[in-house]
Each structure stands twice: as structure tokens, then as C-alpha cells.
Design a protein around this motif. Sequence first.
Motif, PDB file in Angstrom:
ATOM      1  N   UNK A   1       0.844  -1.184   0.000  1.00  0.00           N
ATOM      2  CA  UNK A   1       0.000   0.000   0.000  1.00  0.00           C
ATOM      3  C   UNK A   1       0.879   1.233   0.000  1.00  0.00           C
ATOM      4  N   UNK A   2       0.756   2.032  -1.030  1.00  0.00           N
ATOM      5  CA  UNK A   2       1.511   3.263  -1.102  1.00  0.00           C
ATOM      6  C   UNK A   2       1.045   4.201   0.008  1.00  0.00           C
ATOM      7  N   UNK A   3       1.896   5.142   0.419  1.00  0.00           N
ATOM      8  CA  UNK A   3       1.481   6.072   1.484  1.00  0.00           C
ATOM      9  C   UNK A   3       0.180   6.794   1.158  1.00  0.00           C
ATOM     10  N   UNK A   4      -0.014   7.160  -0.119  1.00  0.00           N
ATOM     11  CA  UNK A   4      -1.246   7.852  -0.488  1.00  0.00           C
ATOM     12  C   UNK A   4      -2.451   6.939  -0.304  1.00  0.00           C
ATOM     13  N   UNK A   5      -2.280   5.626  -0.671  1.00  0.00           N
ATOM     14  CA  UNK A   5      -3.381   4.684  -0.524  1.00  0.00           C
ATOM     15  C   UNK A   5      -3.726   4.471   0.941  1.00  0.00           C
ATOM     16  N   UNK A   6      -2.719   4.349   1.790  1.00  0.00           N
ATOM     17  CA  UNK A   6      -2.969   4.177   3.216  1.00  0.00           C
ATOM     18  C   UNK A   6      -3.631   5.420   3.808  1.00  0.00           C
ATOM     19  N   UNK A   7      -3.245   6.593   3.324  1.00  0.00           N
ATOM     20  CA  UNK A   7      -3.845   7.827   3.821  1.00  0.00           C
ATOM     21  C   UNK A   7      -5.317   7.911   3.443  1.00  0.00           C
ATOM     22  N   UNK A   8      -5.686   7.351   2.283  1.00  0.00           N
ATOM     23  CA  UNK A   8      -7.084   7.375   1.867  1.00  0.00           C
ATOM     24  C   UNK A   8      -7.938   6.437   2.715  1.00  0.00           C
ATOM     25  N   UNK A   9      -7.321   5.418   3.298  1.00  0.00           N
ATOM     26  CA  UNK A   9      -8.061   4.450   4.085  1.00  0.00           C
ATOM     27  C   UNK A   9      -8.392   4.960   5.483  1.00  0.00           C
ATOM     28  N   UNK A  10      -7.610   5.890   5.984  1.00  0.00           N
ATOM     29  CA  UNK A  10      -7.833   6.374   7.344  1.00  0.00           C
ATOM     30  C   UNK A  10      -9.207   7.022   7.516  1.00  0.00           C
ATOM     31  N   UNK A  11      -9.657   7.876   6.594  1.00  0.00           N
ATOM     32  CA  UNK A  11     -11.017   8.428   6.753  1.00  0.00           C
ATOM     33  C   UNK A  11     -12.105   7.361   6.715  1.00  0.00           C
ATOM     34  N   UNK A  12     -11.854   6.255   6.029  1.00  0.00           N
ATOM     35  CA  UNK A  12     -12.850   5.188   5.962  1.00  0.00           C
ATOM     36  C   UNK A  12     -13.070   4.575   7.339  1.00  0.00           C
ATOM     37  N   UNK A  13     -11.991   4.232   8.019  1.00  0.00           N
ATOM     38  CA  UNK A  13     -12.132   3.618   9.344  1.00  0.00           C
ATOM     39  C   UNK A  13     -12.559   4.646  10.384  1.00  0.00           C
ATOM     40  N   UNK A  14     -12.135   5.895  10.223  1.00  0.00           N
ATOM     41  CA  UNK A  14     -12.588   6.936  11.164  1.00  0.00           C
ATOM     42  C   UNK A  14     -14.084   7.166  11.026  1.00  0.00           C
ATOM     43  N   UNK A  15     -14.618   6.998   9.838  1.00  0.00           N
ATOM     44  CA  UNK A  15     -16.040   7.176   9.628  1.00  0.00           C
ATOM     45  C   UNK A  15     -16.882   6.084  10.262  1.00  0.00           C
ATOM     46  N   UNK A  16     -16.241   4.982  10.679  1.00  0.00           N
ATOM     47  CA  UNK A  16     -16.961   3.886  11.315  1.00  0.00           C
ATOM     48  C   UNK A  16     -17.128   4.110  12.819  1.00  0.00           C
ATOM     49  N   UNK A  17     -16.456   5.110  13.369  1.00  0.00           N
ATOM     50  CA  UNK A  17     -16.580   5.406  14.797  1.00  0.00           C
ATOM     51  C   UNK A  17     -18.035   5.704  15.150  1.00  0.00           C
ATOM     52  N   UNK A  18     -18.459   5.319  16.360  1.00  0.00           N
ATOM     53  CA  UNK A  18     -17.625   4.876  17.496  1.00  0.00           C
ATOM     54  C   UNK A  18     -17.267   3.397  17.498  1.00  0.00           C
ATOM     55  N   UNK A  19     -17.663   2.637  16.478  1.00  0.00           N
ATOM     56  CA  UNK A  19     -17.303   1.214  16.434  1.00  0.00           C
ATOM     57  C   UNK A  19     -15.877   1.066  15.914  1.00  0.00           C
ATOM     58  N   UNK A  20     -15.182   0.009  16.344  1.00  0.00           N
ATOM     59  CA  UNK A  20     -13.809  -0.203  15.871  1.00  0.00           C
ATOM     60  C   UNK A  20     -13.765  -0.616  14.404  1.00  0.00           C
ATOM     61  N   UNK A  21     -12.690  -0.231  13.725  1.00  0.00           N
ATOM     62  CA  UNK A  21     -12.439  -0.634  12.344  1.00  0.00           C
ATOM     63  C   UNK A  21     -10.966  -0.425  12.042  1.00  0.00           C
ATOM     64  N   UNK A  22     -10.400  -1.335  11.246  1.00  0.00           N
ATOM     65  CA  UNK A  22      -9.012  -1.173  10.814  1.00  0.00           C
ATOM     66  C   UNK A  22      -8.795  -1.929   9.514  1.00  0.00           C
ATOM     67  N   UNK A  23      -7.677  -1.668   8.859  1.00  0.00           N
ATOM     68  CA  UNK A  23      -7.338  -2.265   7.570  1.00  0.00           C
ATOM     69  C   UNK A  23      -5.979  -2.929   7.692  1.00  0.00           C
ATOM     70  N   UNK A  24      -5.871  -4.159   7.148  1.00  0.00           N
ATOM     71  CA  UNK A  24      -4.591  -4.877   7.133  1.00  0.00           C
ATOM     72  C   UNK A  24      -4.270  -5.304   5.704  1.00  0.00           C
ATOM     73  N   UNK A  25      -2.990  -5.577   5.457  1.00  0.00           N
ATOM     74  CA  UNK A  25      -2.591  -6.101   4.152  1.00  0.00           C
ATOM     75  C   UNK A  25      -2.605  -7.628   4.202  1.00  0.00           C
TER      76      UNK A  25
END
Length: 373
Positions: free
Chosen positions: A206-230
Motif C-alpha cells: 500500500x503506497x502512502x497515499x493509498x494508506x492515507x485514503x483508508x484512514x477516513x474510511x475507518x474513522x467514519x466507522x466510529x464509534x465502532x472499531x475498524x481497521x485495515x490490514x494487508x
Amino acid sequence: MPPHAGAQLDDFVTVEQVLIGHSRIPFFGGSCAWSICRPSQLPPGRTSQGGSGDGGGSTRFGRQRASGARNSASRNIKNLPKGLTLGCSLSSVTGVVRDSVVDGSGRQREALRHFLRSRRARLSPDDVGLLATGRRHTPGLRREEVAVLAGVSASWYTWLEQGRDIKVSDGVLDAISHALRLDDTERVHLYRLAGTNPPQLTSRGAAPREAARLQPVVDGWLPAPAFVVDRYWNVLAANSNAQSLLGVPSHGQNYLTSFFTDPSARARFPDWDDMATRLVGQFRVQGARFPGDGYFDMLAEELCCVDEAFADLWARHETCNAARTRVRVRVTDQKGARYEHLILSLLENSDLRLMLYMPMLHIQEAGLDLVAS
């Protein structure tokens, strides 16, 4: 005037013996519709073909209730205007059904032919370093030029593009992919249309730009937990509750390693043993998808050396491919949370997986006050 204008709509029945097993039948093809009347409604001396006969053959169909495709066909027939009937023989109906059943392999070869032609048409000789010669009546490369670039005979490539039922090796498909300048997605698509297993693509990470795009996705799932793995379970993005409630490590660290080596994990998850078995099984299945990637074995060896529980589960060759499970989390000594855990693959990069945790309803269990957090 139709020969059976006196027949009522309730007298129309489906051809039971023909419709079984066929879900899509063109009863309304062109300007006519197929239907069968009760023999009792036919004029004396007339068959369902509209001619003379003894009433046998195609008229021997009783009114029967059917399910699935037969109900659909019956509803279509009942939509005919009142009194409209077009007689037909059983052989005629059977021919319609037979023509409407599309052979799966033939459809796949047709798709292969269309795909190869479209990719050949989008290239010019200049795109592939060839000299354009002669007048071209159609855009794109000629079949002979693709064959030269792929290192195969022109006749063989012509057969492939024509959709003939021929065997093709992975090496030849790779050569054709290179000749037609196919990207990774198109290359996998070509393999599948050719009826072979697609190659496992090298991990792009995952390029840094791709990983940066994923952060808003998991933050939008709050207050429930969410994360992304390779593919190796390295964490690429995680929201705050995934880190505080589930103990997900920070970006770049391995979730599997943290789960087995962090002492607080056993206290955090009341069902740690079951989770451990499931995680090892999922990691085993994930590694089998990439047989040429030695990093899976390297990571497993490292975990076997540092954690006895992982070593035991790995030696048992546990496997698991569940995409939906339930997880209990101990928040305090007296309170806990229960989640429905979903694992979703990201289409943009199949190496990445999105871990979503959906809170469940309030429940009392095992001395813990389980609430949806």
C-alpha cells in the motif's frame, strides 16, 4: 380470428414436460406468444396446431400447478389479451426451449473472442513498435501482428480469437497479455475467460497515499472499531476505538504478532483461545492463496519461535475462511462489549482487507454486562 377465440384465459396452461428446469423461456418472442389450450376447449376435430387430428400429441396437457420457472411462464401466458391463442406443436415449443438454453462454455468463448478483439483494436502498430504497412480497413493491430509479438503462429492465435475450443498454456497467455499490453486486472480476466487459474499477482503493498485514503474510511466507522490490514496482517489504518478497545497496533505493525505476543490480549478477549484458532486458520488460508510468497512462512516461523500457542496451532494446520464472526471484548472488570466482526476485501487492492466491528445488542452473559459500545 384465432381458431380458439372462445377459450378463456383460465384455460391456458403451461407445457409441464417442456418447462421443467428452464427459467428463461421466450414466450413473447417477436409478434407471437406460445400457449396451450385445454383439449375440452378446442373446436371439434381441431388440434392445438389448428388443423385436423384426433386431439392427441400436443393437446394432452392437463392443468397443473408448478413452481419456479413454470409459475413464471404461466403468469406470462395469463397476460395474453382475452381470447388470443396461437396454437403450436410440442416439437415447436421444445425447439424454442432448446434454442433459448445458452451453453456456458460457448458463452465463455464468445466473451474471450470479444475481449481479445477489443484489446487488439485499441492498439496501433506505433504503440508496440511495429511499422504500419498496407491499408487497414479496421482499427488496431492485425491478428498476424499480435501473433508475432506473442511468439505464436498466426493460425493458432486466430483460432484462439475465434473462440475455438483449444488448450492454451499459462506461458502463451502471458505472452499474449504482454503483446496486447494488458494490465493486471485484464490479465486475470484473460486467464479466467481461457478457463485457467489466474496467476497470483505480486504484492504491491500500500503506497502512502493509498494508506492515507483508508484512514477516513475507518474513522467514519466510529464509534465502532475498524481497521485495515494487508495480506500479511500488517496494519495500514485503524481508528481510535480499534486501538483502545481491540488493542490494534499502530500503522506498520503486525496485528497477528501483537495478538499473540501482547500479554494484555488474553485479558482483553474472553474467548482468546477461539480467536487464536480462527486467526491462525485465516492466516494459513491467506498464505495458500499466494504459494510463491515466502514471507508467509518466514512470519510463521518467527511467531512459532516466540509464542508456544501459535506454534501449537500452526503445527495442527488449522484452517478457517470465515468472513463473519462474533467477538467479545472486556472493557472493564465488570463491563464488556460484543461485536459482529466482518472481513471485507477491497476491490481496488485485493491484498487489503477491511475489518469492521458492528456493535450488538445489550446482553448479560458469563458475569459480564455486555453492551453495544
